[in-house]
Design an enzyme around this catalytic site. Sequence first.
Site, PDB file in Angstrom:
ATOM      1  N   TYR A 229       2.346 -38.061 -48.122  1.00 34.54           N
ATOM      2  CA  TYR A 229       3.062 -37.571 -49.290  1.00 34.54           C
ATOM      3  C   TYR A 229       2.662 -38.341 -50.525  1.00 34.54           C
ATOM      4  O   TYR A 229       1.993 -39.385 -50.433  1.00 34.54           O
ATOM      5  CB  TYR A 229       4.578 -37.664 -49.084  1.00 34.54           C
ATOM      6  CG  TYR A 229       5.154 -39.068 -49.177  1.00 34.54           C
ATOM      7  CD1 TYR A 229       4.972 -39.986 -48.154  1.00 34.54           C
ATOM      8  CD2 TYR A 229       5.848 -39.473 -50.311  1.00 34.54           C
ATOM      9  CE1 TYR A 229       5.491 -41.272 -48.251  1.00 34.54           C
ATOM     10  CE2 TYR A 229       6.378 -40.757 -50.419  1.00 34.54           C
ATOM     11  CZ  TYR A 229       6.192 -41.646 -49.381  1.00 34.54           C
ATOM     12  OH  TYR A 229       6.691 -42.913 -49.481  1.00 34.54           O
TER      13      TYR A 229
ATOM     14  N   ARG B 195      -5.257 -41.202 -54.308  1.00 35.34           N
ATOM     15  CA  ARG B 195      -4.662 -41.880 -53.142  1.00 35.34           C
ATOM     16  C   ARG B 195      -4.336 -40.877 -52.043  1.00 35.34           C
ATOM     17  O   ARG B 195      -4.508 -41.165 -50.854  1.00 35.34           O
ATOM     18  CB  ARG B 195      -3.414 -42.665 -53.552  1.00 35.34           C
ATOM     19  CG  ARG B 195      -2.818 -43.475 -52.400  1.00 35.34           C
ATOM     20  CD  ARG B 195      -1.702 -44.401 -52.845  1.00 35.34           C
ATOM     21  NE  ARG B 195      -0.569 -43.659 -53.357  1.00 35.34           N
ATOM     22  CZ  ARG B 195       0.487 -44.211 -53.946  1.00 35.34           C
ATOM     23  NH1 ARG B 195       0.560 -45.525 -54.101  1.00 35.34           N
ATOM     24  NH2 ARG B 195       1.487 -43.466 -54.385  1.00 35.34           N
TER      25      ARG B 195
ATOM     26  N   ARG C 208       4.259 -28.439 -29.393  1.00 31.12           N
ATOM     27  CA  ARG C 208       4.286 -29.894 -29.363  1.00 31.12           C
ATOM     28  C   ARG C 208       3.287 -30.472 -28.367  1.00 31.12           C
ATOM     29  O   ARG C 208       3.340 -30.180 -27.174  1.00 31.12           O
ATOM     30  CB  ARG C 208       5.705 -30.385 -29.036  1.00 31.12           C
ATOM     31  CG  ARG C 208       5.869 -31.892 -29.213  1.00 31.12           C
ATOM     32  CD  ARG C 208       7.326 -32.303 -29.037  1.00 31.12           C
ATOM     33  NE  ARG C 208       7.480 -33.731 -29.304  1.00 31.12           N
ATOM     34  CZ  ARG C 208       7.206 -34.681 -28.404  1.00 31.12           C
ATOM     35  NH1 ARG C 208       6.791 -34.364 -27.200  1.00 31.12           N
ATOM     36  NH2 ARG C 208       7.354 -35.960 -28.732  1.00 31.12           N
TER      37      ARG C 208
ATOM     38  N   HIS D 241       0.851 -34.321 -28.446  1.00 34.77           N
ATOM     39  CA  HIS D 241       0.540 -35.447 -29.324  1.00 34.77           C
ATOM     40  C   HIS D 241      -0.842 -35.328 -29.988  1.00 34.77           C
ATOM     41  O   HIS D 241      -1.006 -35.658 -31.153  1.00 34.77           O
ATOM     42  CB  HIS D 241       0.623 -36.764 -28.554  1.00 34.77           C
ATOM     43  CG  HIS D 241       2.020 -37.165 -28.190  1.00 34.77           C
ATOM     44  ND1 HIS D 241       2.825 -36.388 -27.374  1.00 34.77           N
ATOM     45  CD2 HIS D 241       2.755 -38.241 -28.536  1.00 34.77           C
ATOM     46  CE1 HIS D 241       3.996 -36.984 -27.240  1.00 34.77           C
ATOM     47  NE2 HIS D 241       3.986 -38.116 -27.938  1.00 34.77           N
TER      48      HIS D 241
ATOM     49  N   LYS E 190      -0.104 -43.545 -47.016  1.00 32.83           N
ATOM     50  CA  LYS E 190       1.229 -43.156 -47.486  1.00 32.83           C
ATOM     51  C   LYS E 190       1.755 -42.016 -46.612  1.00 32.83           C
ATOM     52  O   LYS E 190       1.688 -40.843 -46.992  1.00 32.83           O
ATOM     53  CB  LYS E 190       1.167 -42.751 -48.963  1.00 32.83           C
ATOM     54  CG  LYS E 190       2.526 -42.738 -49.645  1.00 32.83           C
ATOM     55  CD  LYS E 190       2.376 -42.712 -51.148  1.00 32.83           C
ATOM     56  CE  LYS E 190       3.665 -42.430 -51.880  1.00 32.83           C
ATOM     57  NZ  LYS E 190       4.671 -43.493 -51.787  1.00 32.83           N
TER      58      LYS E 190
ATOM     59  N   GLU F  62       6.042 -56.225 -49.329  1.00 34.43           N
ATOM     60  CA  GLU F  62       6.447 -55.328 -50.422  1.00 34.43           C
ATOM     61  C   GLU F  62       7.879 -54.886 -50.169  1.00 34.43           C
ATOM     62  O   GLU F  62       8.461 -55.217 -49.138  1.00 34.43           O
ATOM     63  CB  GLU F  62       5.511 -54.121 -50.489  1.00 34.43           C
ATOM     64  CG  GLU F  62       5.542 -53.263 -49.232  1.00 34.43           C
ATOM     65  CD  GLU F  62       4.580 -52.081 -49.267  1.00 34.43           C
ATOM     66  OE1 GLU F  62       4.271 -51.593 -50.369  1.00 34.43           O
ATOM     67  OE2 GLU F  62       4.163 -51.648 -48.171  1.00 34.43           O
TER      68      GLU F  62
ATOM     69  N   LEU G 122       1.274 -50.917 -49.413  1.00 33.79           N
ATOM     70  CA  LEU G 122       0.754 -49.705 -50.031  1.00 33.79           C
ATOM     71  C   LEU G 122       0.148 -50.099 -51.379  1.00 33.79           C
ATOM     72  O   LEU G 122       0.761 -50.865 -52.131  1.00 33.79           O
ATOM     73  CB  LEU G 122       1.894 -48.705 -50.256  1.00 33.79           C
ATOM     74  CG  LEU G 122       1.467 -47.393 -50.898  1.00 33.79           C
ATOM     75  CD1 LEU G 122       0.737 -46.518 -49.890  1.00 33.79           C
ATOM     76  CD2 LEU G 122       2.663 -46.653 -51.471  1.00 33.79           C
TER      77      LEU G 122
HETATM   78  N1  PLP Z   1       5.380 -49.560 -51.542  1.00 30.78           N
HETATM   79  C1  PLP Z   1       6.052 -48.619 -50.869  1.00 30.78           C
HETATM   80  C2  PLP Z   1       6.405 -48.872 -49.433  1.00 30.78           C
HETATM   81  C3  PLP Z   1       6.419 -47.411 -51.506  1.00 30.78           C
HETATM   82  O1  PLP Z   1       7.083 -46.467 -50.823  1.00 30.78           O
HETATM   83  C4  PLP Z   1       6.088 -47.230 -52.871  1.00 30.78           C
HETATM   84  C5  PLP Z   1       6.450 -46.012 -53.593  1.00 30.78           C
HETATM   85  O2  PLP Z   1       7.041 -45.121 -53.086  1.00 30.78           O
HETATM   86  C6  PLP Z   1       5.385 -48.249 -53.522  1.00 30.78           C
HETATM   87  C7  PLP Z   1       5.036 -49.403 -52.837  1.00 30.78           C
HETATM   88  C8  PLP Z   1       4.991 -48.111 -54.968  1.00 30.78           C
HETATM   89  O3  PLP Z   1       3.913 -47.213 -55.092  1.00 30.78           O
HETATM   90  P1  PLP Z   1       3.716 -46.340 -56.402  1.00 30.78           P
HETATM   91  O4  PLP Z   1       3.633 -47.295 -57.550  1.00 30.78           O
HETATM   92  O5  PLP Z   1       2.438 -45.623 -56.169  1.00 30.78           O
HETATM   93  O6  PLP Z   1       4.908 -45.438 -56.504  1.00 30.78           O
END
Ligand code: PLP
Length: 287
Positions: free
Chosen positions: A34, A53, A101, A103, A149, A182, A207
């Site tokens: 997403y 991304r 379904r 895997h 993501k 993070e 991320l």
């Molecule tokens: N880290 C995580 C786990 C996130 O879910 C997000 C944003 O949703 C970020 C960092 C920040 O990323 P961005 O600046 O691209 O929104």
Amino acid sequence: MTSRITYVNGRYVPSREAVVSVEDRGNQFADAVYEACQIKDGAIIDLRRHLDRLDRSLAELRIAAPMSRAAMTHVLREVARRNRVENGYVYWQISRGAAPRDHAFPAGVDPTFTATAKSQDIAAAALRYEKGVPVITLPDNRWERVDIKTVGLLPNALAKQAAREAGAFEAVFVDAGGFVTEGSSANVWLVDGEGRIVTRPADRGILRGITRSVLMEVAAAEGVPVVERRFTVAEMKAAREVFLTSAGATLCPVVSVDGETVANGAPGSVAARLRRRFHDIAERTPI
Ligand code: PLP
């Protein structure tokens, strides 16, 4: 502030009529990626980088892109427009598709593409910038590919809920070595004793936030040195400033960590300065 109109596989429909299969792999395996972009004053912010991304996330999971970038841009603008969002965000998700379904990857299945757009409560966000927010820390219990993501966000959701129950705004993950990774939905920064902004290198532990990348350009324009290195919870508690970045919140000051006040307990000047300049540097795609 729900999305009234949802895009699902080629159609814009009232959200209550938007459906995907129960056997969609996004539902059953979190086999989906997403993106979410801020919408500010009628423009989508940093769309190009978010699409870059997304391409990377899709490639890592070998999910086919559902359409060209130009077509996707059109859909996202249209979803924002149809929901009359001036300030808020657009969210879109691509799963590997629906199949009985199993895997292993199914053959000959089209990806499922959905998109929504919502307005945001600007007053609540403004209050957070003004007052700053408390955070708690928690062990990082996620898989090692958090650089992709994906919608596999259960640890993030549980951490955010733990933060809410502790009266905090965000949960900050800490790796097995005691270093901050993070937040549950944001990157984490501190300002050190020399006035440099410090954030963890974008290895596989975090991320690679788009807001993080753009903030580095903002810092360069403002003459604020940036250091990419790991830091501990103790360093965060002793920092001059701590802040979070994400597309949803841009830059949000942190004023306490696990109940311990950061500096004087008020948002700092470096965060305020970078935040003020952010949208001069970020890219805008008018809706
Ligand atoms: N880290 C995580 C786990 C996130 O879910 C997000 C944003 O949703 C970020 C960092 C920040 O990323 P961005 O600046 O691209 O929104």
